[in-house]
Design a protein around this motif. Structure first.
Motif, PDB file in Angstrom:
ATOM      1  N   ALA A 109      48.438  84.438 -10.648  1.00  8.70           N
ATOM      2  CA  ALA A 109      49.830  84.459 -11.099  1.00  8.70           C
ATOM      3  C   ALA A 109      50.592  85.616 -10.470  1.00  8.70           C
ATOM      4  O   ALA A 109      51.803  85.522 -10.212  1.00  8.70           O
ATOM      5  CB  ALA A 109      49.892  84.561 -12.620  1.00  8.70           C
ATOM      6  N   VAL A 110      49.889  86.722 -10.219  1.00  4.33           N
ATOM      7  CA  VAL A 110      50.524  87.891  -9.607  1.00  4.33           C
ATOM      8  C   VAL A 110      50.746  87.668  -8.116  1.00  4.33           C
ATOM      9  O   VAL A 110      51.808  87.978  -7.571  1.00  4.33           O
ATOM     10  CB  VAL A 110      49.657  89.147  -9.838  1.00  4.33           C
ATOM     11  CG1 VAL A 110      50.175  90.320  -8.994  1.00  4.33           C
ATOM     12  CG2 VAL A 110      49.664  89.527 -11.313  1.00  4.33           C
ATOM     13  N   MET A 111      49.745  87.115  -7.440  1.00  2.72           N
ATOM     14  CA  MET A 111      49.794  87.034  -5.976  1.00  2.72           C
ATOM     15  C   MET A 111      50.514  85.805  -5.443  1.00  2.72           C
ATOM     16  O   MET A 111      51.059  85.819  -4.352  1.00  2.72           O
ATOM     17  CB  MET A 111      48.366  87.085  -5.428  1.00  2.72           C
ATOM     18  CG  MET A 111      47.662  88.419  -5.695  1.00  2.72           C
ATOM     19  SD  MET A 111      46.038  88.554  -4.925  1.00  2.72           S
ATOM     20  CE  MET A 111      45.072  87.451  -5.979  1.00  2.72           C
ATOM     21  N   TRP A 112      50.526  84.711  -6.231  1.00  4.77           N
ATOM     22  CA  TRP A 112      51.168  83.483  -5.763  1.00  4.77           C
ATOM     23  C   TRP A 112      52.024  82.882  -6.874  1.00  4.77           C
ATOM     24  O   TRP A 112      51.615  82.869  -8.037  1.00  4.77           O
ATOM     25  CB  TRP A 112      50.127  82.446  -5.329  1.00  4.77           C
ATOM     26  CG  TRP A 112      49.223  82.937  -4.238  1.00  4.77           C
ATOM     27  CD1 TRP A 112      49.564  83.198  -2.940  1.00  4.77           C
ATOM     28  CD2 TRP A 112      47.833  83.240  -4.366  1.00  4.77           C
ATOM     29  NE1 TRP A 112      48.465  83.640  -2.247  1.00  4.77           N
ATOM     30  CE2 TRP A 112      47.386  83.674  -3.092  1.00  4.77           C
ATOM     31  CE3 TRP A 112      46.913  83.180  -5.423  1.00  4.77           C
ATOM     32  CZ2 TRP A 112      46.076  84.047  -2.851  1.00  4.77           C
ATOM     33  CZ3 TRP A 112      45.603  83.553  -5.193  1.00  4.77           C
ATOM     34  CH2 TRP A 112      45.200  83.985  -3.921  1.00  4.77           C
ATOM     35  N   PRO A 113      53.172  82.361  -6.526  1.00  6.76           N
ATOM     36  CA  PRO A 113      54.022  81.704  -7.539  1.00  6.76           C
ATOM     37  C   PRO A 113      53.303  80.497  -8.138  1.00  6.76           C
ATOM     38  O   PRO A 113      52.604  79.772  -7.435  1.00  6.76           O
ATOM     39  CB  PRO A 113      55.251  81.274  -6.727  1.00  6.76           C
ATOM     40  CG  PRO A 113      55.237  82.128  -5.499  1.00  6.76           C
ATOM     41  CD  PRO A 113      53.798  82.386  -5.193  1.00  6.76           C
ATOM     42  N   GLN A 114      53.488  80.299  -9.441  1.00  6.07           N
ATOM     43  CA  GLN A 114      52.867  79.166 -10.123  1.00  6.07           C
ATOM     44  C   GLN A 114      53.896  78.485 -11.009  1.00  6.07           C
ATOM     45  O   GLN A 114      54.872  79.094 -11.442  1.00  6.07           O
ATOM     46  CB  GLN A 114      51.675  79.634 -10.970  1.00  6.07           C
ATOM     47  CG  GLN A 114      50.529  80.202 -10.159  1.00  6.07           C
ATOM     48  CD  GLN A 114      49.369  80.638 -11.038  1.00  6.07           C
ATOM     49  OE1 GLN A 114      49.255  80.236 -12.180  1.00  6.07           O
ATOM     50  NE2 GLN A 114      48.498  81.458 -10.485  1.00  6.07           N
ATOM     51  N   SER A 115      53.652  77.212 -11.285  1.00  7.10           N
ATOM     52  CA  SER A 115      54.567  76.452 -12.132  1.00  7.10           C
ATOM     53  C   SER A 115      54.424  76.899 -13.583  1.00  7.10           C
ATOM     54  O   SER A 115      53.419  77.496 -13.979  1.00  7.10           O
ATOM     55  CB  SER A 115      54.267  74.958 -12.027  1.00  7.10           C
ATOM     56  OG  SER A 115      53.001  74.664 -12.604  1.00  7.10           O
ATOM     57  N   SER A 116      55.435  76.578 -14.384  1.00  2.53           N
ATOM     58  CA  SER A 116      55.410  76.935 -15.808  1.00  2.53           C
ATOM     59  C   SER A 116      54.262  76.235 -16.524  1.00  2.53           C
ATOM     60  O   SER A 116      53.685  76.790 -17.464  1.00  2.53           O
ATOM     61  CB  SER A 116      56.745  76.568 -16.463  1.00  2.53           C
ATOM     62  OG  SER A 116      57.801  77.292 -15.885  1.00  2.53           O
TER      63      SER A 116
END
Length: 318
Positions: A109-116
């Motif tokens: 979650a910190v290193m790559w964008p993730q969906s809600s």
């Protein structure tokens, strides 16, 4: 290593995981997830980050998670070496597994964008890890507490599968597990609200924006779906509490059903508190209280689900 130390280690395991759960909710509610930038496990490229509110909240969460991870690993090793109960070993393995998954999801979650939808899983994974620590503590307390009172109660030999070993109907068992799984679904909806920033979708309580059935779109639709899910959860748990109050059931099943009803009632009112406190200084406190109650409720339902599992032909070890 005496029996008391093992029980205390498992208790520390449970308390530590509860702190991780609560601090994770704090990170989400204060929107501090990006407080350390894209770095992991360092914070903005530093071992000790510069002091900002967001970075300290996020880094404190990481620090506590690291310490608790070591406790989880220690409890896993000790239980595998000392316990004769298969269920205790399964619980210890579950804690370790979900702790690793939780840490991996947090790093991603910190290193790559993730969906809600993916972000909402973080709280659910933490909740499962916490529930397993509670189950582990009760199993270990029962095993080593019995061993202390009667050293011959738990004999050396192959590990034994030792759930609650209580006689319940298939219908009651199905009701318990349906309630547990449905509760997890409602929890996921609540986490999804946080990660889609939909908390303001319904103003007022118990009505949503002054309507019994509002326009079901956007944030309003998400929050209203969660409210309906919560109401249905209350009704299902009320049915479960009534079924568990039968005179022929063990006391711990009756108590679990009773406390589940108490907690789901508190959860409904804490949800109202969250809605009414939205936008005020009380909102963070209301949200954390909501998290604490649902964590306790899910743990009790998990315990109830476990003790109604069939034991087959295996006799109780203790």
């Amino acid at each position: 290593m005496n029996n008391k130390f093992i029980q205390r280690l498992c208790l520390a395991n449970s308390v530590g995981m509860f702190l991780v759960l609560l601090m994770g909710a704090l990170v989400t509610k204060t929107e501090s997830g990006r407080g350390c930038g894209d770095d992991w496990p360092l914070c903005n490229g530093k071992f000790v980050p510069a002091y900002t509110i967001d970075s300290m909240i996020e880094y404190s969460h990481r620090f506590v998670t690291g310490i608790v991870g070591l406790i989880v690993l220690a409890a896993f090793i000790v239980v595998l070496r000392r316990s004769k109960r298969m269920d205790a070993k399964i619980h210890a393995s579950g804690v370790l597994f979900f702790t690793i998954v939780q840490a991996a999801l947090g790093a991603m979650a910190v290193m790559w964008p993730q969906s809600s939808m993916v972000m909402a899983l973080h709280f659910g994974i933490s909740l499962l890890a916490f529930a397993f620590t509670v189950l582990l503590y009760f199993a270990i307390r029962e095993e080593f507490g019995a061993e202390k009172a009667n050293p011959s109660a738990v004999r050396p030999g192959p590990s034994v599968w030792n759930p609650g070993n209580v006689a319940v109907t298939k219908g009651f068992r199905k009701l318990v597990w349906f309630t547990l799984i449905y509760c997890y679904f409602v929890v996921y909806l609540g986490a999804y609200i946080r990660h889609t920033e939909s908390s303001g979708g319904c103003t007022g309580w118990p009505l949503c924006n002054g309507e019994v059935i509002p326009e079901l779109s956007g944030a309003t639709g998400i929050v209203f779906m969660h409210r309906v899910g919560a109401i249905l959860l209350f009704l299902v748990i009320a049915l479960l509490a009534r079924a568990s109050a039968k005179s022929d059931l063990p006391k711990r099943i009756k108590l679990s059903g009773k406390w589940s009803l108490y907690l789901v009632t508190l959860q409904v009112f804490s949800g109202a508190f969250v809605t009414l406190a939205f936008g005020s200084d009380w909102y963070l406190l209301a949200s954390l209280l909501h998290t604490v109650i649902i964590s306790c409720l899910f743990s009790i339902l998990s315990y109830l689900g476990f003790i109604v599992l069939p034991a087959g032909t295996t006799k109780r070890a203790a």
